[in-house]
Structures are given as C-alpha cells and as structure tokens.
Write a protein that holds these residues in place. Sequence first.
Motif, PDB file in Angstrom:
ATOM      1  N   SER A  41       0.843  -1.207   0.000  1.00 40.14           N
ATOM      2  CA  SER A  41       0.000   0.000   0.000  1.00 40.14           C
ATOM      3  C   SER A  41       0.870   1.245   0.000  1.00 40.14           C
ATOM      4  CB  SER A  41      -0.916   0.011   1.222  1.00 40.14           C
ATOM      5  OG  SER A  41      -1.815  -1.064   1.167  1.00 40.14           O
ATOM      6  N   ASP A 164      -5.897  -0.484  -4.785  1.00 39.77           N
ATOM      7  CA  ASP A 164      -5.429  -1.179  -3.588  1.00 39.77           C
ATOM      8  C   ASP A 164      -6.480  -2.199  -3.161  1.00 39.77           C
ATOM      9  OD1 ASP A 164      -3.999  -1.953  -1.423  1.00 39.77           O
ATOM     10  OD2 ASP A 164      -3.925   0.017  -0.451  1.00 39.77           O
ATOM     11  N   GLU A 165      -6.139  -3.477  -3.233  1.00 42.19           N
ATOM     12  CA  GLU A 165      -7.000  -4.571  -2.795  1.00 42.19           C
ATOM     13  C   GLU A 165      -8.420  -4.453  -3.352  1.00 42.19           C
ATOM     14  OE1 GLU A 165      -5.688  -6.857  -0.630  1.00 42.19           O
ATOM     15  OE2 GLU A 165      -4.185  -5.816   0.589  1.00 42.19           O
TER      16      GLU A 165
HETATM   17 MG   LIG Z   1      -2.158  -2.679   2.198  1.00 43.05          MG
END
Ligand SMILES: [Mg+2]
Lengths: 232, 518
Positions: A41, A164-165
């Motif tokens: 991240s 992100d994810e």
């Molecule tokens: Mg992360």
Amino acid sequence: MIDVVHLTKRFGDRTVLDDLTLHFDNGEVASVVGPSGGGKSTFLRCLNGLETFDLGSVQIGPDKLEAGGLSHAAIARIRQRVGFVFQQWHLFAHQTALENVIEAPIHVKKVARATAIEKAKALLAKVEMSHREHAYPRELSGGEQQRVAIARALAMEPDALLMDEPTSALDPSRVGDLVALLGRLAKEGLTLVIVTHDYDFARAVCTRSVALESGKVVRDGKPSDVLAETPL
Amino acid sequence: MKRSAATCALALGSIVIGLLAVGSSSCSSEPSGGTLDRIRASGKLRWGGDMQGGEPYVSEDPNRPGKLVGFEVDLAEAIAREMGVRAEFVQNDWSNLVPSLERGTFDIAMNGLEVTKARVGRVLFTRPYYIFQMRLMARHGDARVRPSLRSLRGLRVGTLANSQSWEALQDTGAEVLPYEGVEEPYIDLEVSRTDAVLLDHIIADRYGVPHTKLRVVGDLGEGYYSIAVRRGDDGLRTALDRALEAISKRGALRRILRKHGIDDAAQARLATWSDTDTTRMISERAAAQRAAGGTQADVKKPFTWHHFMLFLQGALVTLVVSTAAMALAIPLGILLALARLYLPRTPFAWIAGAYVEVFRGTPVLLQLYLLYYGLPGLWEGLKLDAWTAAIVGLGLNYAAYEAEIYRGGILAVPKGQLEAAWSLGMSTPLAVRRVILPQAFRIALPGVTNDYIALLKDSSLVSVITVVELTKRMTITAVDVRSWLVPGLLCALLYFSMSYPLSILARKLEARLHGESR
Ligand SMILES: [Mg+2]
Ligand SMILES: Nc1ncnc2c1ncn2[C@@H]1O[C@H](COP(=O)(O)OP(=O)(O)OP(=O)(O)O)[C@@H](O)[C@H]1O
C-alpha cells in the motif's frame, strides 16, 4: 510510463520501502503481491504523491517526484495522470454517484458542467452504474461504490489506474464482473497497477506480477511464475 | 409529535409554577410591627443597597478593600445608633432593591432611592434625608438642549432606569435610554451616542462634570431620597422618622453630608421638615400617579395591549441581534477553525488559538463593556453605536464557540475523504471547500443550532449597553405594572416560542445525521 528509481521510504526508523527500482510500461497490467506489511500500500501511495519518501524518485510521464521536496504543481499533474482507487473507495459521502464523478473534472480541470455530466454518464454506463447515478454512497453496496470510484478516477482521463485490494470487499461472485471491467479498460490501453492478495484475480487480469517483501522486490515476472513462488 | 407537545406543555407548566412562586413570595410582606420588633430583638438593622452605585452613596473603600464608605453608610450607622442597634449592610442589585425589600432580604432599603410615583404605591417612605435636583447635562455647543423637558423632544436622553428622571422623561417625546450604571450615561453623551443626560445632581456633579466636553444645562425639578420600608411596617417607619428627625435637628445629618461634599443650601430644609411635609411629599406623588391613570395610589397599572406590542418589539430586537451575531460568528468561526487545523505551527494558528481561549475564557458581559465603553477611550473612531456593539460583541464571543464546533466537525470527517480529493488532483484548499466543509457542516449543525438557542438567551446581556431587548423590556414593564408575573410569563413564552422551533429543528437534523452515518 511509471519509473521508480531507488525508492526508499521510512516510518521513523523502520524502512518500509527499501531501495526499490521498478518500471511499468504503458498499457501494462501489473499486480503487486506479497505478505501483509510488506509495503504494497505504501508503494502505491508513493506513486500518487500521497506519501512523501526519503530517497529516490518516481517519474510519471514528464513529471518527477523526488525525495523531500515535492512540487505542488508536479503532484497535481501526476495525480491527474494517475488515478487511485482506495481499498475503502472513499466516495464523497455528501454527493451522489454522479456528483462524485463530475466533481474533479469541473473543479480541477475546469470542464463545463454540461460536458462533465455527459462524460460522467458515459463512464457510469461503462461501469454499469447508470441506474444508480442519483444514489448516495451510503445507499450503495461495496461493489457498487467501487464501480463509482473507478468511474470517478477515470473521469480525470488518467493514463494509469492504481488500485489497492480491489477484491477484498467484494462478494466472490462479483469478482468476475470486476475482471471483465478491468479487462475492457486494459484493452483501451490503460496502465493498471493492482495491489492484491487474490491470486486467481491476479492471474485473470494481469500480464505481470511483482512480489514485495520487507520493502524489497523479491520476484518480478509472469504471474504464473511469481505467484507460484510467493506464498499467500 | 404527541411527545413533543407533551414536553412543551410540561416545560410551560413548570415555568408557570416557578413564576407563581416568585410572584406570590414577592407579594407577601411581613405582619405589621414584626420587623421593628425583630430589629430590636436581634439588635441588627439590615439595610439594603448596591455598592456598585458608587461614590458618594455606598461603595467599597479603595484604600481598605472590604470596607464600605459613603454618606449612606455613615447615615445608616447614625440611625442605628439612634435606635440602639447595629447597622448591617446587605448587598443587592440597585434595580431590584424594592422587590428584594418586599421579599424580606433586608429590613430597609436606603441607596439613593428617590420618592417616585411608581415606588410610592409599593413601599412606605420615611421623611427625606436628602433633597436633590434633576440635573440636565449636554455637550458644549449643542444648543438644542435647553433647561426644559420640552427641549428634549426628539432627542436621545440617557438616565437610570426607573429613576425619578426616568419618570420625568416619559411622555416628553424624548427617546429615553435606560442605563444600569452611573458612569456609562456620560461616556455615551461625550461620544455623541446620546444628546443629553438627566440624573440626580449628585451623580451629575460626580460623574458628568469631570467630562470636559460636557456642560450643565440646568436643573429640571427637585426630588427626595428617603428610606423605604415594607408596606405594613408603619411602626418601623415611625421609628426611622424619629431617628432621622433627631439626626437632622442636631445638625448631624448635614455634618455627614458635608463630610462627603454633597451639602448645599437646600438641605437646610431637612432640619425643619415636619411629618406634614412628608405626607404632602407622598400625596403629591400619589396624585401624579392617579393622574397617570391609577385610581388609587397603590393600584397597579394594568398590563395593556401597548405593553404587549412593546414586548413583541423587544422579541424582535432579541431575534435580530441574535441572528445578526450568529451570522457574524459562523464565518469567523470557520476561519478560526481552518487556521487552527490547516495552518498548524504558523502565527495564524497561534492567533486563532489565543482568540478562542481569550473569548471563551472571559465573560461576554465584560467583552461588551470593553467594546462599547472601553474602545472609544482608546480612539474616537472606534465608537460603535449600541446596536453594532451588541451584534459585534456577541458575534465575536460566539465565534470562539463556533470555531470549536467546526473544528470538531472537520476532525470528524474521515481522513480518507481528503486523500480521495487529493488523489483526484484537488489542492487542499479546494478539497476543504468542496469536500471537507460540506460534511463538517452537517456534523456541526446540531451544535450550531444549540448555540443559536443559547445566544437567543445570552442576548439579554446587551441591555447593559442600552439595547432594550426582550428581558430588559420585561424588567421595565414589571416595575411599571408592579408585577413580575404577567410580564415574566409573557417574556418566557416569547423566548420559548423562538427557541422551541429551533430545538425541534436541531433534533430533526440530529436524527437525519444519525440516519446518514451507517
Ligand atoms: Mg495494504
Ligand atoms: N502512517 C504510517 N506510520 C507508521 N507506519 C506505517 C504507516 N503506514 C504503514 N506503516 C507501516 O509500514 C509497513 C507497510 O505497510 P503497508 O500498508 O504498505 O503494507 P501492505 O503490504 O499494504 O500490507 P497489507 O497487505 O496488510 O495491506 C507496515 O509495517 C505498517 O505498519
């Protein structure tokens, strides 16, 4: 398109990103994988100027972010060129889906309102959210909010999209829709850098995988090779 | 809806009960003879006055804090000695001396209480201990003000609320401004907020004459200071009359007056003053009271439609002052909150932080005084009119509270909102304006509404700088009609009908906000 050179990032005396050098080509669809706390991240945030760093540089198109001094103008240009879709989407809570999408084009790019709306409607259609354009974020499911967040980022006409994810908050049955959507975007030439733990998803979407561990690149290559050697 | 109606009825009910209690206790007076007996039994004569009235009446000795000085202090001691008891001072707000006397807070009231027509119907007065002139003052060179009440038509004239001068100025066509203190009327006259001041000559000489821009225009009639006792305490009054007579005849009274620099030729009449003179003094005023509409001296003036309209006007003043002050407090509060949050470690943040602490940490009453009476002393150009000072004073004070509410609101907006705005290329100022503030506002709204309700009530403080708002109107009327009950209830009702809709609004907003936050 994205050139990361000797990128080092510390939080206090912890080195989270350790002398990273990476290059992403135009139109590349890459996933960033690795153990929790590996710095994925943080890496993504550095590419968007959301995080300052201690050494190295990030070059995106003609603009360059350097350690320490970040020029506001350069950051603003880079952010317009590189969209970001957060894990929790962060749609503006006081605005409808459509308002979220037209906000930045009108106020940052100074696009005429009518033009911005027309474009936003086309983008919402593309992410299959036309039917909810007047809904507020709190009235949307996680997957729906994510689609609006993607449309919002695309409205700035970026060359690359950082995610992100993206599957972490999705119902498994909806992952297929996201794969299809990202596939379409990739076909249009958009560069994608996606942090994920979902290997099936990474295999389905990406042409390249990068494994980060303790802030270092430990593997980089074809998803099938990299993912096989990187434990979940 | 049913519930809120019930709450409303309950609240009104308790207001009514409260006021009835106050009303009935203020009407009750002790049985006749009782007070004098008790004074003798306890050996203490409790006399009420207000140290804030200042020199030469009763005030704190500047050299010996806690010790009282003034001609009335000496007189009270002389009277007590004459009666074979000890004098004990009871501090009380000057404007409430009569109601407090009636309630039994002290035995007698003696503090420049003029024998006015309104008071004559309410309390018993002794023979006078001082004869004063109503002295008119104006600015040098203002030829409009001449030594007659008629010359004051259309002018702004300051005086003490409910004083004899206050009564004399009614129905003269002058715009009368009621003050609570003796210095303020002359400050306002000097800086041209008013055109003239009519007050007892002791006050004029002590507080008006030192202003070099002011002149004495002339005297508009005389009046008397007497000691007030509760109705029914005839025995006490007689005892006080005898004591005063003895003090006057021996020349001790004039010695006291001389000591305090307020003796003059007129006071010679006090030595030969008879009970017939007292009766005449009182009946003259009772007659004036009858002429003014009463049938008997002690009949209350009814609460009329005219009073009601004045109340509505007062409510409007309250609403306008509060709303204007809030309109100033909100943007200023936002700026202060933004400075503290987004310009940390800069002088802006320090100034904003200091501003909030200072304005929250000092009484708004003091701020109003400084703004209105203090600033013109610094520089003439800072002379604000009363309305401006009221709005600016309350607005500046409330800005400090608003700043904290907005700061809380901004901090409650999730951090991700700002990052999302940044990631779209927005600058921080743009993100704050378009993304953070609109959300912070929603969070702050219930608090702002509550502050607005509090401000509606706090706005009653501006009466100290001569703005006649709802509460001030109520106290003036209460003296006029000699009852706190009807004016008090009406006043409560008007405040309530302004604040209750706001409180419903606040609750609705809160409910909506609750629905929004998942
Ligand atoms: Mg992360
Ligand atoms: N603002 C911060 N202050 C201090 N330490 C931080 C901060 N943000 C991240 N870290 C630390 O940096 C390291 C890397 O965090 P990061 O969020 O980049 O990991 P990640 O690879 O994304 O992990 P995950 O897969 O769990 O999301 C972690 O050890 C984390 O505790």
